[in-house]
Design a protein around this motif. Structure first.
Motif, PDB file in Angstrom:
ATOM      1  N   ARG A 176       5.663   2.346  -8.833  1.00  0.00           N
ATOM      2  CA  ARG A 176       4.954   2.104 -10.194  1.00  0.00           C
ATOM      3  C   ARG A 176       5.788   3.248 -11.185  1.00  0.00           C
ATOM      4  NH1 ARG A 176      -0.140   2.564  -8.102  1.00  0.00           N
ATOM      5  NH2 ARG A 176      -0.543   4.623  -8.579  1.00  0.00           N
ATOM      6  N   PHE A 177       6.106   4.257 -10.431  1.00  0.00           N
ATOM      7  CA  PHE A 177       6.741   5.426 -11.337  1.00  0.00           C
ATOM      8  C   PHE A 177       8.324   4.813 -11.301  1.00  0.00           C
ATOM      9  CE2 PHE A 177       3.145   7.898 -10.058  1.00  0.00           C
ATOM     10  CZ  PHE A 177       2.740   8.783 -11.076  1.00  0.00           C
ATOM     11  N   VAL A 178       8.758   4.524 -10.432  1.00  0.00           N
ATOM     12  CA  VAL A 178      10.099   3.859 -10.577  1.00  0.00           C
ATOM     13  C   VAL A 178      10.290   3.025 -11.689  1.00  0.00           C
ATOM     14  CG1 VAL A 178      11.977   2.518  -9.331  1.00  0.00           C
ATOM     15  CG2 VAL A 178      10.726   4.296  -8.051  1.00  0.00           C
ATOM     16  N   ARG A 235       0.785  -1.256  -0.214  1.00  0.00           N
ATOM     17  CA  ARG A 235      -0.214  -0.028  -0.026  1.00  0.00           C
ATOM     18  C   ARG A 235       0.890   1.325  -0.120  1.00  0.00           C
ATOM     19  NH1 ARG A 235      -3.288  -2.952   3.378  1.00  0.00           N
ATOM     20  NH2 ARG A 235      -2.205  -2.247   5.265  1.00  0.00           N
ATOM     21  N   GLY A 273      -5.206   1.678  -5.814  1.00  0.00           N
ATOM     22  CA  GLY A 273      -3.678   2.540  -5.669  1.00  0.00           C
ATOM     23  C   GLY A 273      -4.061   3.994  -5.175  1.00  0.00           C
ATOM     24  N   GLY A 274      -5.095   4.351  -4.669  1.00  0.00           N
ATOM     25  CA  GLY A 274      -5.226   5.544  -4.303  1.00  0.00           C
ATOM     26  C   GLY A 274      -5.951   6.449  -4.532  1.00  0.00           C
ATOM     27  N   ILE A 283      13.139  12.159  -6.377  1.00  0.00           N
ATOM     28  CA  ILE A 283      13.894  11.064  -7.050  1.00  0.00           C
ATOM     29  C   ILE A 283      13.318  11.020  -8.485  1.00  0.00           C
ATOM     30  CG2 ILE A 283      13.985   8.573  -7.293  1.00  0.00           C
ATOM     31  CD1 ILE A 283      14.032   8.257  -4.153  1.00  0.00           C
ATOM     32  N   LEU A 284      12.211  11.326  -8.555  1.00  0.00           N
ATOM     33  CA  LEU A 284      11.631  11.260  -9.690  1.00  0.00           C
ATOM     34  C   LEU A 284      12.239  12.439 -10.614  1.00  0.00           C
ATOM     35  CD1 LEU A 284       8.189   9.494  -8.871  1.00  0.00           C
ATOM     36  CD2 LEU A 284      10.277   8.500 -10.328  1.00  0.00           C
ATOM     37  N   ARG A 329       8.520   2.618 -14.003  1.00  0.00           N
ATOM     38  CA  ARG A 329       8.305   3.294 -15.522  1.00  0.00           C
ATOM     39  C   ARG A 329       9.564   3.761 -15.829  1.00  0.00           C
ATOM     40  NH1 ARG A 329       4.325   8.117 -15.595  1.00  0.00           N
ATOM     41  NH2 ARG A 329       2.699   6.324 -14.742  1.00  0.00           N
ATOM     42  N   TYR A 330      10.484   4.036 -15.180  1.00  0.00           N
ATOM     43  CA  TYR A 330      11.818   4.456 -15.685  1.00  0.00           C
ATOM     44  C   TYR A 330      12.994   3.511 -15.444  1.00  0.00           C
ATOM     45  CZ  TYR A 330       9.330   8.753 -14.916  1.00  0.00           C
ATOM     46  OH  TYR A 330       8.426  10.030 -15.110  1.00  0.00           O
ATOM     47  N   GLY A 342       3.286   1.138  -3.130  1.00  0.00           N
ATOM     48  CA  GLY A 342       2.673   0.854  -4.442  1.00  0.00           C
ATOM     49  C   GLY A 342       2.643   2.049  -5.557  1.00  0.00           C
ATOM     50  N   ARG A 343       2.353   3.192  -4.986  1.00  0.00           N
ATOM     51  CA  ARG A 343       2.383   4.233  -6.256  1.00  0.00           C
ATOM     52  C   ARG A 343       3.949   4.865  -6.388  1.00  0.00           C
ATOM     53  NH1 ARG A 343      -0.379   6.658  -3.375  1.00  0.00           N
ATOM     54  NH2 ARG A 343      -2.299   6.587  -4.772  1.00  0.00           N
ATOM     55  N   PHE A 344       4.896   4.816  -5.539  1.00  0.00           N
ATOM     56  CA  PHE A 344       5.992   5.180  -5.832  1.00  0.00           C
ATOM     57  C   PHE A 344       6.708   4.102  -6.880  1.00  0.00           C
ATOM     58  CE2 PHE A 344      10.528   5.177  -4.409  1.00  0.00           C
ATOM     59  CZ  PHE A 344      10.986   6.112  -5.140  1.00  0.00           C
ATOM     60  N   TYR A 356      -5.938   8.865   0.070  1.00  0.00           N
ATOM     61  CA  TYR A 356      -5.738   7.511   0.216  1.00  0.00           C
ATOM     62  C   TYR A 356      -4.075   7.229   0.546  1.00  0.00           C
ATOM     63  CZ  TYR A 356      -4.149   2.624  -0.953  1.00  0.00           C
ATOM     64  OH  TYR A 356      -3.780   1.281  -0.760  1.00  0.00           O
ATOM     65  N   MET A 357      -3.388   8.228  -0.432  1.00  0.00           N
ATOM     66  CA  MET A 357      -1.910   7.953  -0.454  1.00  0.00           C
ATOM     67  C   MET A 357      -1.401   8.407   0.898  1.00  0.00           C
ATOM     68  SD  MET A 357       0.699  10.143  -2.309  1.00  0.00           S
ATOM     69  CE  MET A 357       0.218  11.603  -1.983  1.00  0.00           C
ATOM     70  N   GLY A 393       1.986  12.765 -12.705  1.00  0.00           N
ATOM     71  CA  GLY A 393       3.139  12.890 -12.962  1.00  0.00           C
ATOM     72  C   GLY A 393       3.787  14.070 -12.934  1.00  0.00           C
ATOM     73  N   PHE A 407       0.980  14.007  -7.918  1.00  0.00           N
ATOM     74  CA  PHE A 407       2.036  12.765  -7.842  1.00  0.00           C
ATOM     75  C   PHE A 407       1.458  11.861  -9.226  1.00  0.00           C
ATOM     76  CE2 PHE A 407       4.250   9.207  -7.022  1.00  0.00           C
ATOM     77  CZ  PHE A 407       5.677   9.687  -6.587  1.00  0.00           C
ATOM     78  N   GLU A 408       0.285  11.521  -8.900  1.00  0.00           N
ATOM     79  CA  GLU A 408      -0.338  10.466  -9.740  1.00  0.00           C
ATOM     80  C   GLU A 408      -0.390  11.238 -11.461  1.00  0.00           C
ATOM     81  OE1 GLU A 408      -1.065   7.591  -9.750  1.00  0.00           O
ATOM     82  OE2 GLU A 408      -1.563   7.074  -7.815  1.00  0.00           O
ATOM     83  N   PHE A 421       5.810  16.064 -10.962  1.00  0.00           N
ATOM     84  CA  PHE A 421       6.473  15.662  -9.764  1.00  0.00           C
ATOM     85  C   PHE A 421       7.063  16.917  -9.093  1.00  0.00           C
ATOM     86  CE2 PHE A 421       7.136  11.668 -12.187  1.00  0.00           C
ATOM     87  CZ  PHE A 421       6.206  10.901 -11.508  1.00  0.00           C
ATOM     88  N   VAL A 461      13.630   4.578  -0.978  1.00  0.00           N
ATOM     89  CA  VAL A 461      14.257   5.718  -1.277  1.00  0.00           C
ATOM     90  C   VAL A 461      15.703   5.779  -1.586  1.00  0.00           C
ATOM     91  CG1 VAL A 461      14.455   8.341  -0.885  1.00  0.00           C
ATOM     92  CG2 VAL A 461      12.300   7.167  -0.548  1.00  0.00           C
ATOM     93  N   GLU A 515      -1.783  14.295  -3.784  1.00  0.00           N
ATOM     94  CA  GLU A 515      -1.930  12.993  -4.519  1.00  0.00           C
ATOM     95  C   GLU A 515      -2.048  12.870  -6.177  1.00  0.00           C
ATOM     96  OE1 GLU A 515      -4.859  10.275  -2.563  1.00  0.00           O
ATOM     97  OE2 GLU A 515      -4.519   8.854  -4.038  1.00  0.00           O
ATOM     98  N   GLU A 565      16.635   3.299  -4.462  1.00  0.00           N
ATOM     99  CA  GLU A 565      16.520   4.076  -5.753  1.00  0.00           C
ATOM    100  C   GLU A 565      17.528   5.029  -6.195  1.00  0.00           C
ATOM    101  OE1 GLU A 565      14.945   3.029  -7.947  1.00  0.00           O
ATOM    102  OE2 GLU A 565      14.937   4.513  -9.543  1.00  0.00           O
ATOM    103  N   GLU A 592      10.161  11.354  -2.663  1.00  0.00           N
ATOM    104  CA  GLU A 592       9.938  10.320  -3.636  1.00  0.00           C
ATOM    105  C   GLU A 592       9.678  11.210  -5.195  1.00  0.00           C
ATOM    106  OE1 GLU A 592       7.640   6.993  -1.267  1.00  0.00           O
ATOM    107  OE2 GLU A 592       6.583   8.370  -2.229  1.00  0.00           O
TER     108      GLU A 592
END
Lengths: 191, 333
Positions: free
Chosen positions: A98-100, A91, B155-156, B300-301, A102-103, A94-96, B85-86, B266, B263-264, B268, B325, B260, B328, B297
């Motif tokens: 998914r983005f990771v 939970r 997912g959120g 990072i992106l 992707r890259y 999961g979101r993070f 949710y996030m 994109g 972020f979703e 960032f 984190v 949220e 990555e 997060e």
């Protein structure tokens, strides 16, 4: 079982093998880490995540060493903590992830060596991929029963669900696994 | 009951599918755990970390009381259901709070079901460039029932929430838009959806309670876009809500939901900026960790790993999320 402990901070008091006593956390790790890492890899699909989770399992066990119930089933307790941490991991990250994902291209970890059966490794990955396609609830039961070999009763205790629920989830998980396997493996490749 | 024969031992299954589950074990051969053991021992021998101040129970209690004070019991319940949710799911596992397996289950498993409430203090609007005048409004009973939308996106997705019966709602200060009386901005999401087309609060009779309905209509529009997965469309909708109703009943939820959605979607850089802003804003105390993690997060992106690492280092306690984190960042070097 009681052992000498030069480092008191590592001492954990709860039973192993049905005998209450104090166990060095290192010994506890040696006794239980392998299957915990294995089941967490199977549930998360990631060795790195599995190791993080297993670390948290042992840290949790250590911090709660005074609260653990004597003569309780330690393996079941550890499984429960691990499974719940896996759920939390799914939970929260999961979101993070998914983005990771992707890259990056995550190379598959494959056993190395001259004796490795490449085809068997491929099939092993195929099994893992199919397991990953199961829903979280189905995956938990499938992994614990089919891959870990745990009894239905213990699974019901680990997951905190009724035994009949274990069987119903297993039935659905098997069905979903078979469908996914057929889809990926190809219906014409076997008898 | 011993259960059915395992597929691994079932020759019929193997014959029918050409699948041997035992093959999967090869992936676990030679599992090296020495480094992990050292990590575990190091973590255990590290100085004890004080208990998380925001365990599920304590968060519910503290925030619930605060929300009750501001908006009444009903809205507190609604707020508890409606937080993004996030951030709710990202509630860190407090190892100190983990006791028996039951406690673990209660704390870890129940998190997304018992959406964590947000702190009650209102967040001042920051995105509204317009000058607002204010007037005191006594909300009147809302005819709208309390409900939760059935939509829930994996997912959120947050679920739309509505205020409780306004009889329980304390007086609030509502802004009056100084521009375009009677009509609010109707932003259009990237998907082309008109996300808000309602009367602005300044054009509504402040005494008849319809203002609350207007506010909820704007908010619901945003949440519905979010719940349907149209995060890009939800962003301007939440911004519209925050601009129209600074300090509104659900402004805190809207701020978190906006984060949220950014972020979703994109975005960032905007998500990072939003997280930074909320970390400085009043009303988000107790959510520093979650907001910091989302900020890290996002960084990072954005390939700003050194800043992300600094954030998780400052957080102190390691968990699977901070470890992710770090991992990555290491991978990207």
């Amino acid at each position: 079982m009681s052992t000498e402990h030069p480092e008191e901070g590592r001492v954990v008091r709860f039973p192993t093998g049905g005998v209450s006593g104090e166990v060095d956390i290192g010994q506890l790790f040696d006794a239980h880490a392998a299957y915990l890492v294995r089941v967490c890899i199977r549930l998360t699909g990631s060795r790195a995540a599995a190791e993080d989770i297993v670390q948290e399992v042992f840290v949790t066990a250590h911090r709660r060493r005074g609260d653990l119930i004597p003569d309780s089933n330690l393996r079941t307790w550890l499984y429960r903590v691990a499974v719940n941490l896996v759920r939390h991991h799914h939970r929260s990250s999961g979101r993070f992830n998914r983005f990771v994902d992707r890259y990056k291209v995550d190379p598959r970890e494959a056993p190395a060596g001259p004796d490795v059966d490449v085809e068997r490794v491929e099939r092993a990955h195929l099994v893992r991929d199919c397991v990953a396609e199961l829903s979280e609830k189905q995956r938990e039961v499938f992994v614990l029963y089919e891959l870990e070999g745990i009894s239905g009763q213990e699974i019901s205790e680990v997951l905190g669900i009724k035994l009949n629920t274990v069987w119903s989830r297993l039935r659905l998980a098997r069905k979903a696994f078979r469908v996914e396997w057929q889809r990926r493996h190809g219906e014409g490749d076997h008898p | 009951m011993s259960g059915p024969r395992r597929l691994m031992d079932d020759p019929d299954f193997r014959w029918e599918t050409d699948c041997d589950l035992g093959d999967e074990a090869i992936l676990h051969e030679g599992l090296e755990l020495g480094a992990l053991k050292e990590r575990v021992l190091a973590a255990i021998e590290a100085p004890p970390v004080p208990p998380e101040p925001t365990s599920t129970a304590s968060t519910l209690g503290a925030s619930g009381a605060a929300v009750k004070g501001a908006l009444g019991v009903g809205l507190a319940v609604v707020a508890a259901l409606g937080v993004g949710y996030m951030l709710g799911a990202a509630q860190p596992l407090s190892s100190e709070g983990v006791a028996e397996p039951e406690a673990v289950i209660e704390q870890v498993v129940s998190v997304p079901d018992a959406r964590l409430p947000v702190a009650a203090p209102r967040v001042p609007a920051v995105s509204a460039p317009e000058a607002h005048s204010t007037e005191v409004v006594e909300p009147v009973a809302s005819p709208q029932p309390l409900h939760r939308a059935p939509a829930a996106v994996e997912g959120g997705a947050s679920e739309p929430v509505r205020p409780a019966a306004a009889a329980e709602v304390a007086a609030v200060v509502m802004p009056v838009q100084s521009e375009a009386p009677g009509t609010a901005e109707a932003p259009v999401g990237e998907s082309g959806t008109v996300v808000a087309e309602v009367a602005a609060p300044g054009g509504v009779d402040a005494v008849d309670g319809s203002r609350l309905d207007v506010e909820m209509e704007v908010y619901d529009t945003a949440v519905q876009a979010m719940a349907s997965g149209d995060y890009a469309g939800a962003v301007p909708a939440f911004r519209s809500y925050l601009r129209q109703f600074p300090g509104g009943h659900l402004s805190t939820e809207a701020e978190l939901s906006l984060l949220e959605c950014l972020f979703e979607a994109g975005s960032f850089a905007e998500a990072e900026a939003q997280a930074s802003r909320l970390l400085q804003a009043p009303g988000f105390g107790g959510r520093e960790r979650e907001l910091s993690l989302v900020r890290a997060e996002s960084l990072i992106l954005l390939d700003r790993c050194s800043e992300a690492l600094a954030i998780v280092d400052a957080l102190g306690e390691r968990d699977s999320r901070t470890a992710a984190v770090r991992r990555e960042c290491k991978r990207r070097r």
